[in-house]
Write a protein that holds these residues in place. Sequence first.
Motif, PDB file in Angstrom:
ATOM      1  N   SER A  95      -7.175  13.059  -4.351  1.00 42.50           N
ATOM      2  CA  SER A  95      -5.736  13.277  -4.517  1.00 42.50           C
ATOM      3  C   SER A  95      -5.021  12.935  -3.210  1.00 42.50           C
ATOM      4  O   SER A  95      -5.629  12.845  -2.149  1.00 42.50           O
ATOM      5  CB  SER A  95      -5.471  14.739  -4.887  1.00 42.50           C
ATOM      6  OG  SER A  95      -6.166  15.094  -6.065  1.00 42.50           O
ATOM      7  N   ASP A  96      -3.731  12.744  -3.295  1.00 42.71           N
ATOM      8  CA  ASP A  96      -2.871  12.535  -2.121  1.00 42.71           C
ATOM      9  C   ASP A  96      -3.147  11.237  -1.378  1.00 42.71           C
ATOM     10  O   ASP A  96      -2.847  11.134  -0.187  1.00 42.71           O
ATOM     11  CB  ASP A  96      -2.983  13.718  -1.152  1.00 42.71           C
ATOM     12  CG  ASP A  96      -2.646  15.044  -1.813  1.00 42.71           C
ATOM     13  OD1 ASP A  96      -1.746  15.049  -2.680  1.00 42.71           O
ATOM     14  OD2 ASP A  96      -3.276  16.058  -1.481  1.00 42.71           O
ATOM     15  N   LEU A  97      -3.719  10.266  -2.041  1.00 39.44           N
ATOM     16  CA  LEU A  97      -3.895   8.959  -1.402  1.00 39.44           C
ATOM     17  C   LEU A  97      -2.580   8.175  -1.481  1.00 39.44           C
ATOM     18  O   LEU A  97      -1.778   8.387  -2.393  1.00 39.44           O
ATOM     19  CB  LEU A  97      -5.004   8.167  -2.102  1.00 39.44           C
ATOM     20  CG  LEU A  97      -6.440   8.665  -1.889  1.00 39.44           C
ATOM     21  CD1 LEU A  97      -7.406   7.869  -2.762  1.00 39.44           C
ATOM     22  CD2 LEU A  97      -6.841   8.562  -0.422  1.00 39.44           C
ATOM     23  N   PRO A  98      -2.357   7.264  -0.536  1.00 37.42           N
ATOM     24  CA  PRO A  98      -1.108   6.495  -0.552  1.00 37.42           C
ATOM     25  C   PRO A  98      -1.169   5.334  -1.540  1.00 37.42           C
ATOM     26  O   PRO A  98      -1.062   4.160  -1.169  1.00 37.42           O
ATOM     27  CB  PRO A  98      -1.006   5.991   0.891  1.00 37.42           C
ATOM     28  CG  PRO A  98      -2.426   5.837   1.319  1.00 37.42           C
ATOM     29  CD  PRO A  98      -3.171   6.956   0.648  1.00 37.42           C
ATOM     30  N   GLY A  99      -1.343   5.662  -2.792  1.00 32.26           N
ATOM     31  CA  GLY A  99      -1.433   4.632  -3.817  1.00 32.26           C
ATOM     32  C   GLY A  99      -2.770   4.676  -4.522  1.00 32.26           C
ATOM     33  O   GLY A  99      -3.490   5.676  -4.476  1.00 32.26           O
ATOM     34  N   ARG A 100      -3.098   3.578  -5.185  1.00 29.37           N
ATOM     35  CA  ARG A 100      -4.370   3.476  -5.927  1.00 29.37           C
ATOM     36  C   ARG A 100      -5.385   2.732  -5.054  1.00 29.37           C
ATOM     37  O   ARG A 100      -5.230   1.554  -4.759  1.00 29.37           O
ATOM     38  CB  ARG A 100      -4.152   2.731  -7.246  1.00 29.37           C
ATOM     39  CG  ARG A 100      -5.413   2.604  -8.101  1.00 29.37           C
ATOM     40  CD  ARG A 100      -5.088   1.932  -9.424  1.00 29.37           C
ATOM     41  NE  ARG A 100      -4.641   0.556  -9.228  1.00 29.37           N
ATOM     42  CZ  ARG A 100      -3.808  -0.098 -10.045  1.00 29.37           C
ATOM     43  NH1 ARG A 100      -3.334   0.510 -11.107  1.00 29.37           N
ATOM     44  NH2 ARG A 100      -3.463  -1.348  -9.798  1.00 29.37           N
ATOM     45  N   ILE A 101      -6.412   3.460  -4.653  1.00 26.87           N
ATOM     46  CA  ILE A 101      -7.447   2.887  -3.793  1.00 26.87           C
ATOM     47  C   ILE A 101      -8.688   2.651  -4.647  1.00 26.87           C
ATOM     48  O   ILE A 101      -9.184   3.574  -5.303  1.00 26.87           O
ATOM     49  CB  ILE A 101      -7.793   3.809  -2.607  1.00 26.87           C
ATOM     50  CG1 ILE A 101      -6.511   4.270  -1.906  1.00 26.87           C
ATOM     51  CG2 ILE A 101      -8.739   3.103  -1.654  1.00 26.87           C
ATOM     52  CD1 ILE A 101      -5.675   3.165  -1.332  1.00 26.87           C
ATOM     53  N   VAL A 102      -9.179   1.432  -4.643  1.00 29.89           N
ATOM     54  CA  VAL A 102     -10.303   1.054  -5.509  1.00 29.89           C
ATOM     55  C   VAL A 102     -11.489   0.616  -4.662  1.00 29.89           C
ATOM     56  O   VAL A 102     -11.350  -0.244  -3.783  1.00 29.89           O
ATOM     57  CB  VAL A 102      -9.895  -0.082  -6.478  1.00 29.89           C
ATOM     58  CG1 VAL A 102     -11.071  -0.486  -7.359  1.00 29.89           C
ATOM     59  CG2 VAL A 102      -8.710   0.356  -7.335  1.00 29.89           C
ATOM     60  N   ALA A 103     -12.639   1.237  -4.907  1.00 27.21           N
ATOM     61  CA  ALA A 103     -13.899   0.770  -4.318  1.00 27.21           C
ATOM     62  C   ALA A 103     -14.454  -0.293  -5.256  1.00 27.21           C
ATOM     63  O   ALA A 103     -14.686  -0.042  -6.433  1.00 27.21           O
ATOM     64  CB  ALA A 103     -14.880   1.929  -4.178  1.00 27.21           C
ATOM     65  N   SER A 104     -14.663  -1.478  -4.743  1.00 29.44           N
ATOM     66  CA  SER A 104     -14.983  -2.634  -5.578  1.00 29.44           C
ATOM     67  C   SER A 104     -16.327  -2.507  -6.292  1.00 29.44           C
ATOM     68  O   SER A 104     -17.241  -1.827  -5.837  1.00 29.44           O
ATOM     69  CB  SER A 104     -15.007  -3.904  -4.722  1.00 29.44           C
ATOM     70  OG  SER A 104     -13.770  -4.122  -4.111  1.00 29.44           O
ATOM     71  N   ASN A 105     -16.425  -3.212  -7.400  1.00 28.77           N
ATOM     72  CA  ASN A 105     -17.705  -3.454  -8.051  1.00 28.77           C
ATOM     73  C   ASN A 105     -18.476  -4.416  -7.143  1.00 28.77           C
ATOM     74  O   ASN A 105     -18.055  -5.548  -6.916  1.00 28.77           O
ATOM     75  CB  ASN A 105     -17.472  -4.080  -9.431  1.00 28.77           C
ATOM     76  CG  ASN A 105     -18.759  -4.412 -10.170  1.00 28.77           C
ATOM     77  OD1 ASN A 105     -19.854  -4.337  -9.627  1.00 28.77           O
ATOM     78  ND2 ASN A 105     -18.622  -4.798 -11.434  1.00 28.77           N
ATOM     79  N   ILE A 106     -19.587  -3.952  -6.590  1.00 28.36           N
ATOM     80  CA  ILE A 106     -20.350  -4.803  -5.668  1.00 28.36           C
ATOM     81  C   ILE A 106     -21.685  -5.227  -6.278  1.00 28.36           C
ATOM     82  O   ILE A 106     -22.574  -5.692  -5.553  1.00 28.36           O
ATOM     83  CB  ILE A 106     -20.565  -4.121  -4.301  1.00 28.36           C
ATOM     84  CG1 ILE A 106     -21.146  -2.711  -4.464  1.00 28.36           C
ATOM     85  CG2 ILE A 106     -19.257  -4.082  -3.522  1.00 28.36           C
ATOM     86  CD1 ILE A 106     -21.497  -2.050  -3.142  1.00 28.36           C
TER      87      ILE A 106
END
Length: 337
Positions: A95-106
């Motif tokens: 929660s409380d992140l500055p937007g949508r942060i995505v950890a990539s499909n690696i």
Amino acid sequence: MKKLGKILLWVVAILVVLLLVAISLTIGWRPFIGPRARATTNRQFERTPQRLERGRYLFACSTGCSGCHSLHDWNIHGGPILPGGGGVGQVMGFSDLPGRIVASNITPDPETGAGNWTDDQLARAIREGIGHDGRALFPMMPYENLSHLSDEDLASIIVYTRTLPLVRHELPPTQIIFPVKYLIRSVPQPVTGPVTSPDRSNQLKWGQYLLTIGSCNQCHSPQIKGRVARGLEYSGGFTLKGPWGEAASANITPDASGIGYYDEALFLQAMRTGYVKARKLNSIMPFGEFKDMTDEDLKAMFAYLRTLKPVKHRVDNSLPPTYCKLCRLTHGAGDQN
């Protein structure tokens, strides 16, 4: 009128100069001109059994790669990785992140994963914070810590990543709010020279290396505007909210308010089971990964923690969150500092 015009011209010129100086002395020019980024090369890391095994260990146990880039079952203590969810990426649940942060499909899927990324694009992302598409990665990807990853360990992680089962898992793009999306351009730094790891026989240096590449300081230190608060490193209080619930990180300095009462056996128990005697740790603490680390590595980490500056900072998740004047955050027992 001409005199007034000249005065206005001088005023504008002075304001422009002041603005340029202010930018140079504060946020710098990277938010405007883009991050520091070296050009990628065509290097490819040799695939060897030794690198494959070392890479598996680093990826799954000690660097947090599997923690962020996998799907977890947060209903089970330790948040185990869901079947088929290893390396497939996720929208970060904090929660409380500055937007949508995505950890990539690696996984090696060429369409939704890293199948078309070169070895050096992966290397640059891991240690330097520049994505395969040239953008600055949000520093939740701990490339500032991973910049200390040795060249050999870096190669091992990439060799192992290439062997992950291919999974098609489409994810939305990262979307960071203004102005953070521009400010983070100042964070990435190119790694242009060789990076070596310390001698394993030096337990303290080895423990420091493991804590650094494990990014333990990021969670176990209060953060103000995304940066670790100076003088309060490893003293806890940083609150992590998400599908695992809500918990403030522990003070892991050797102060009495931290883990001064721990011995080596208790540290190993906490890291392997997620319990400190009868007290249950929140699953966001990645003991599900650390449990498979070797005794040698865990003991080295504990030995180094014992050398940290003790910081008196009480954090207690069994108490309601209150404001802490020491770290300027809100956490359990905050009003007792």
